[in-house]
Design an enzyme around this catalytic site. Structure first.
Site, PDB file in Angstrom:
ATOM      1  N   TYR A   1       0.851  -1.189   0.000  1.00 35.54           N
ATOM      2  CA  TYR A   1       0.000   0.000   0.000  1.00 35.54           C
ATOM      3  C   TYR A   1       0.889   1.242   0.000  1.00 35.54           C
ATOM      4  O   TYR A   1       1.866   1.291   0.730  1.00 35.54           O
ATOM      5  CB  TYR A   1      -0.900   0.020   1.241  1.00 35.54           C
ATOM      6  CG  TYR A   1      -1.757   1.262   1.371  1.00 35.54           C
ATOM      7  CD1 TYR A   1      -2.820   1.494   0.491  1.00 35.54           C
ATOM      8  CD2 TYR A   1      -1.508   2.208   2.360  1.00 35.54           C
ATOM      9  CE1 TYR A   1      -3.606   2.638   0.605  1.00 35.54           C
ATOM     10  CE2 TYR A   1      -2.297   3.357   2.477  1.00 35.54           C
ATOM     11  CZ  TYR A   1      -3.340   3.559   1.602  1.00 35.54           C
ATOM     12  OH  TYR A   1      -4.124   4.689   1.715  1.00 35.54           O
TER      13      TYR A   1
ATOM     14  N   ASP B   1       9.246   2.711  -0.013  1.00 37.09           N
ATOM     15  CA  ASP B   1       8.201   3.384   0.743  1.00 37.09           C
ATOM     16  C   ASP B   1       8.338   2.942   2.195  1.00 37.09           C
ATOM     17  O   ASP B   1       7.892   1.872   2.580  1.00 37.09           O
ATOM     18  CB  ASP B   1       6.821   3.036   0.173  1.00 37.09           C
ATOM     19  CG  ASP B   1       5.702   3.760   0.923  1.00 37.09           C
ATOM     20  OD1 ASP B   1       5.997   4.441   1.921  1.00 37.09           O
ATOM     21  OD2 ASP B   1       4.535   3.626   0.493  1.00 37.09           O
TER      22      ASP B   1
ATOM     23  N   LYS C   1       4.085   8.774   9.038  1.00 34.54           N
ATOM     24  CA  LYS C   1       3.820   8.163  10.346  1.00 34.54           C
ATOM     25  C   LYS C   1       4.797   8.602  11.446  1.00 34.54           C
ATOM     26  O   LYS C   1       4.656   9.703  11.959  1.00 34.54           O
ATOM     27  CB  LYS C   1       3.717   6.645  10.184  1.00 34.54           C
ATOM     28  CG  LYS C   1       2.557   6.294   9.228  1.00 34.54           C
ATOM     29  CD  LYS C   1       2.078   4.876   9.233  1.00 34.54           C
ATOM     30  CE  LYS C   1       0.773   4.754   8.462  1.00 34.54           C
ATOM     31  NZ  LYS C   1       0.885   4.219   7.120  1.00 34.54           N
TER      32      LYS C   1
HETATM   33  C1  LIG Z   1       0.282   4.757   5.770  1.00 36.93           C
HETATM   34  C2  LIG Z   1       1.053   4.528   4.534  1.00 36.93           C
HETATM   35  C3  LIG Z   1       0.982   5.397   3.433  1.00 36.93           C
HETATM   36  C4  LIG Z   1       0.018   6.548   3.385  1.00 36.93           C
HETATM   37  O1  LIG Z   1       0.276   7.475   4.374  1.00 36.93           O
HETATM   38  P1  LIG Z   1      -0.900   8.491   4.812  1.00 36.93           P
HETATM   39  O2  LIG Z   1      -0.241   9.373   5.811  1.00 36.93           O
HETATM   40  O3  LIG Z   1      -1.986   7.636   5.357  1.00 36.93           O
HETATM   41  O4  LIG Z   1      -1.310   9.213   3.589  1.00 36.93           O
HETATM   42  C5  LIG Z   1       1.810   5.171   2.361  1.00 36.93           C
HETATM   43  N1  LIG Z   1       2.671   4.136   2.339  1.00 36.93           N
HETATM   44  C6  LIG Z   1       2.763   3.285   3.368  1.00 36.93           C
HETATM   45  C7  LIG Z   1       3.762   2.175   3.313  1.00 36.93           C
HETATM   46  C8  LIG Z   1       1.947   3.438   4.479  1.00 36.93           C
HETATM   47  O5  LIG Z   1       2.022   2.557   5.476  1.00 36.93           O
END
Ligand SMILES: *Cc1c(COP(=O)(O)O)cnc(C)c1O
Length: 462
Positions: free
Chosen positions: A168, A263, A291
């Site tokens: 994701y 990511d 995060k």
């Molecule tokens: C949470 C997450 C996102 C998106 O971040 P948001 O702050 O919710 O927009 C993108 N990539 C990864 C791996 C994530 O865990």
């Protein structure tokens, strides 16, 4: 009213069998707030998984958090393993973070002009991260990833990107794409409203599959701007990759002059300060963060070498901007949190604590031959109702096992343990979780597992 009464007295919903099931906690106030929220927000929430669609009941409305604990609107107390989906590595309402935020707020909330706090957070990161020379702050993980993709496209002058099924990357158009059928596929949109032409620029392959990756590069020679991966995929279960696969990925990207984007919105500052890149010793070209980086406030970032980052406006031709980017209050929270993470032994202690916790749970389940496996890395864990020793691809997850998670989740809630409301979500341990908290949680988990696997027997009380 009738519904909430039914919930309170546990007469509605699927009846868990046997005497071992705990009666449902009171959820009356949360249920009322949810009814009202549904008149304001689609599904009553501002982010879909919060709606409790794949677990029992309706969302708990949280009133406050402190350390490892949260309290809901009905006054129920929980040991929290969701930790705001990862950001709260120091637990809730950490005094150092709170004080720094209050201090920053005394000077105003936002200026739309540079502040020294941006320098301070950037320096803290860059000084302790050998993978990044320059970065740019944004306000969410989604934004960080979206911008990183644009940067990669601008830098390579190519359009296509490649992602993996089961990772994701936030909700930007190009990434709301899932695999079609076949080894290498153009993506199919995974959300209404994403133009097919966008999905056509995104290639999707399975994780941990070198052959599929090779085939994609053969088929789309000189067209792939970037490969994006969660090096520790933690948004669809915890699909731990082999180091060998990540190294192969690095090599094939280098050979094809494709940028490799890690990511690390979850894994960054979680698996050690330098994240998964340092853990696996694989150097990505661009890294995205979110995060943890914001200490619980909305911050994201993407970073790379100076050479690549200099393509971002105003130095370069890749446009990216943000009214609240580098917001001083959010920067302050990030500074306070990341400073704590740099203390000697922080990660060693956190990871050891997690290891003790997860291995005790695994031993319990294994001794009883329950089809249950705890996958874990660093301070991340995932409870999977499976017999498999490893799950590395999205299609290896047994969707039917989620019924068990649903029961498990209800039992845990009733025993004061809060997990994210989906069996596809991972859990997080923070430095605020004490040994006593984890002992209590373990006992609740043991009892809940017994209810799930042997619904008609008395719990052991262990
Ligand atoms: C949470 C997450 C996102 C998106 O971040 P948001 O702050 O919710 O927009 C993108 N990539 C990864 C791996 C994530 O865990």
């Amino acid at each position: 009213m009738f519904d909430s009464l039914k919930k309170k007295f546990n007469v509605a919903g699927e009846e868990p069998g046997g005497t071992t099931t705990k009666p449902d906690i009171s959820r009356e106030k949360s249920a009322e707030l949810y009814e009202k929220a549904k008149t304001f927000f689609p599904g009553g929430v501002n982010s879909p998984v919060r709606a409790f669609k794949s677990v029992y009941g309706t969302p708990l409305f949280i009133e406050k958090g402190d350390g490892s604990y949260i309290w809901d609107a009905d006054g129920n107390q929980f040991i929290d393993f969701c930790c705001s989906w990862g950001p709260l590595i120091l637990g809730h309402n950490h005094p150092k973070v709170r004080e720094k935020v209050i201090e920053a707020m005394q000077n105003g909330m936002s200026f739309g002009a540079p502040t020294a706090l941006e320098n301070e957070l950037a320096e803290l990161i860059i000084k302790h991260n050998k993978f990044i020379e320059k970065l740019r702050f944004v306000s969410s993980g989604t934004e960080a990833v979206m911008s990183a993709i644009r940067l990669a496209r601008g830098y390579t002058k190519r359009d296509k990107i490649l992602k993996f099924e089961g990772c994701y990357h936030g909700h930007s158009d190009s990434l709301l794409v899932k695999a079609g059928s076949g080894l290498v596929t153009f993506g199919e949109t995974s959300s209404a409203g994403v133009p097919k032409s966008f999905a056509d620029e995104t290639i999707v392959v399975a994780l941990n599959d070198k052959e599929a990756l090779q085939k994609a590069f053969d088929e789309f020679k000189d067209q792939i701007a970037a490969v994006i991966i969660e090096p520790i995929p933690a948004n669809n279960g915890l699909l731990l990759q082999e180091k060998d696969f990540l190294q192969f990925l690095r090599e094939i990207c280098t050979k094809n002059e494709t940028l490799l984007i890690f990511d690390e919105v979850i894994s960054g500052f979680r698996i050690g300060f330098e994240g998964a890149a340092a853990h696996y010793q694989v150097k990505p070209d661009i890294i995205t963060y979110g995060k943890i980086i914001g200490g619980g406030l909305p911050v994201g970032a993407y970073g790379s070498t100076a050479k690549i980052m200099n393509n971002i406006s105003p130095d370069g031709a890749v446009y990216q901007a943000g009214t609240l980017s580098g917001n001083p209050v959010a920067m302050a929270a990030g500074i306070a949190q990341l400073s704590e993470l740099l203390r000697m032994g922080f990660y060693r202690d956190l990871n050891n604590k997690t290891e003790e916790f997860t291995s005790a749970i695994q031993r319990f389940a294994t001794a009883r031959t329950y089809k249950f496996k705890v996958f874990t890395i660093g301070s991340i864990f995932w409870f999977a109702f499976t017999e498999k020793e490893a799950i590395r691809r999205a299609d290896e997850i047994d969707a039917a096992s989620m019924e068990k998670f649903k029961k498990f989740h209800r039992e845990l809630i009733n025993r004061g343990i809060y997990l994210g409301p989906s069996g596809y979500e991972v859990g997080f341990i923070s430095s605020a979780h004490t040994k006593i908290d984890l002992e209590r949680a373990k006992r609740a988990i043991f009892d809940s597992l017994e209810v799930v696997f042997k619904p008609n027997q008395t719990p052991s009380g262990k």
